[in-house]
Design an enzyme around this catalytic site. Structure first.
Site, PDB file in Angstrom:
ATOM      1  N   ASN A  37       4.329  24.376   8.234  1.00 31.97           N
ATOM      2  CA  ASN A  37       5.464  24.003   7.391  1.00 31.97           C
ATOM      3  C   ASN A  37       5.513  22.483   7.235  1.00 31.97           C
ATOM      4  OD1 ASN A  37       7.237  22.818   9.539  1.00 31.97           O
ATOM      5  ND2 ASN A  37       7.026  24.890  10.350  1.00 31.97           N
ATOM      6  N   ARG A  38       6.504  22.000   6.514  1.00 31.15           N
ATOM      7  CA  ARG A  38       6.522  20.593   6.123  1.00 31.15           C
ATOM      8  C   ARG A  38       7.098  19.624   7.158  1.00 31.15           C
ATOM      9  NH1 ARG A  38       9.444  20.207   0.659  1.00 31.15           N
ATOM     10  NH2 ARG A  38       9.136  17.997   1.087  1.00 31.15           N
TER      11      ARG A  38
END
Ligand code: CTP
Ligand code: CA
Length: 224
Positions: free
Chosen positions: A34-35
């Site tokens: 994820n970011r």
């Protein structure tokens, strides 16, 4: 703020911080992640250390430098993070879960590189363990969760606060592109078990970390 740095109000206090994303293996060259950049968790670890705390940082993969004086355990997957947290949370007075842990992982990761075919590829995902919700709690421990929501912030944050038995939850508004994920700045709302809340205005992540320590961590420690 100078007081916080020079008086070392957290001297002798053991704090565990989780930070960064996790990586869940698809095959030997691919993964799901994820970011999260880990910047907020690392800023917290650094500031906690500057205030005298004994800090153990459980970090997913990031490119960030381990803050000086902080003990770090690097992990990849949610399962590895869970194991490290189990080991290091036991003797921590304060537990801060800032990591963006994957909720799902490929159910059957492949040992060899998956070759492409003509049609679609289906990946079957299974749930990872919710590390925070299943944490074995010790008497007197202060536990702080994080969340990232794109709508209905307060209700969703308060739901998690209750469900995961937290003392406080720090909520990021990810509907805004100027803050949080990957950004240099942040702005958060904090909700406490007693119904109260704090709003920490937009600033660089070190400043937000200092405010979180002053207005959340020191407050909870002084009450316990
Ligand atoms: N968390 C965790 N282990 C997981 C998932 C989340 O320890 N497998 C922790 C995070 O570190 C964070 C808190 O739980 O402190 C809330 O994470 P969040 O993703 O907002 O909540 P979820 O319960 O996973 O709900 P959802 O993603 O569906 O909103
Ligand atoms: Ca989640």
């Amino acid at each position: 703020i100078a007081y916080l740095l020079f008086e070392k109000p957290l001297a002798g206090v053991k704090v565990m911080v989780t930070a960064g994303p996790t990586r869940e293996k698809i095959d030997n060259v691919r993964y799901i992640t994820n970011r999260s950049s880990g910047k907020m968790g690392y800023a917290l670890a650094r500031m906690l250390r500057l205030m005298g705390a004994e800090v153990i940082l459980i970090s997913g993969p990031t490119t960030l430098k381990i803050p000086s004086g902080v003990r770090a355990v690097k992990v990849q997957s949610a399962a590895e993070m869970a194991k490290a947290v189990d080991t290091h949370s036991k003797d921590s007075r304060v537990i801060i879960m800032a990591a963006a842990v994957a909720d799902y992982r490929p159910a059957e990761p492949s040992e060899s590189k998956i070759k492409k075919g003509a049609g679609k590829l289906t990946l079957i995902l299974e749930r990872t363990r919710d590390i925070l919700a299943t944490l074995e709690r010790k008497e007197g421990q202060i536990v702080i969760g994080f969340c990232a929501e794109d709508r209905d912030l307060e209700n969703r944050a308060r739901e998690k606060l209750v469900k995961k038995s937290l003392d406080a939850i720090v909520c990021n508004d990810i509907s805004r592109r100027d803050i949080a994920f990957g950004s240099e700045e942040n702005e958060v709302s904090v909700f406490f078990r007693d119904g109260s809340s704090e709003y920490i205005e937009k600033a660089d992540k070190d400043t937000v970390a200092l405010q979180l320590i002053k207005r959340v961590i020191l407050r909870l420690l002084s009450k316990s």
